[in-house]
Design a protein around this motif. Sequence first.
Motif, PDB file in Angstrom:
ATOM      1  N   PRO A  42       0.810  -1.227   0.000  1.00 32.18           N
ATOM      2  CA  PRO A  42       0.000   0.000   0.000  1.00 32.18           C
ATOM      3  C   PRO A  42       0.839   1.272   0.000  1.00 32.18           C
TER       4      PRO A  42
ATOM      5  N   GLN B 260      -3.495  -3.778   3.656  1.00 29.53           N
ATOM      6  CA  GLN B 260      -4.057  -3.936   2.321  1.00 29.53           C
ATOM      7  C   GLN B 260      -5.572  -3.737   2.332  1.00 29.53           C
TER       8      GLN B 260
ATOM      9  N   ILE C  24      -4.656 -11.115  -1.935  1.00 29.48           N
ATOM     10  CA  ILE C  24      -3.909 -10.901  -0.692  1.00 29.48           C
ATOM     11  C   ILE C  24      -3.540 -12.232  -0.066  1.00 29.48           C
TER      12      ILE C  24
END
Length: 248
Positions: free
Chosen positions: A165, A193, A181
């Motif tokens: 991020p 995330q 993820i």
Amino acid sequence: MCHDTDSRPPAPPRSGEVTERGTLTLTAADGTEFAAAYAAPAGPARAGVVVLPDIRGLHPYYVALAERFAEAGLPALALDYFGRTAELPPTGTREQDFDWQTHIPQTTPDGVDADVAAAIGYLRERTRPDLPVITVGFCFGGSHSWRLAGSDLDLAGCIGFYGRPSMVGDVRATRPTLMVIAGADAATPVEEQLALAERLREGGGQVTTAVYDGAPHSFFDRAYGDWADACADVWRRVLQLADEVAAG
């Protein structure tokens, strides 16, 4: 880094003939030549894929992934990030000893965008001018793919695996976005995330998160038998997004 030297992507759930595969050199709008790998399916192109590799650039894993997308009916082009700072790879792909540590810090979002724009142009040149194109990125490339969800490039969707991020910047997604993820990713906490997903949603684009509990960074690998079900689900989600943008 994202994958071992001999790692290769798992097979997609649908498979057709690949009529063209190979490496080539493209030229971005700023005159930079960069390496790429293209693969084309036998049937008509409904959507295209730009593959954004990890920190190693055009590793053989991503050449193979472009071919996997072609097997699934999607023309695909994987690109290399280092045309501005390194020589073109003599063999067409980056070798294991490539000094990515020197070159990754010299990459810029503008440079990545210019290369992606050239990749989009090539896919449309080889297929049709209105081909919807999505990005699929991994790690370093996954971060950029999420960032591109809020860019001005003519993209229909963006998919990122294992991104950071902190690299995405202050963007909001304006197109369909998928965040893959790994639940046990030691590089980036899942919570960060998911927080990014919430921020991206403020742009109005549909942002979907797929968290695979216990999965390690770079689990999308045919050698990871323990994660075969997760890999199959990832393929399902990726191809679903591609089919949706193809249908308009």
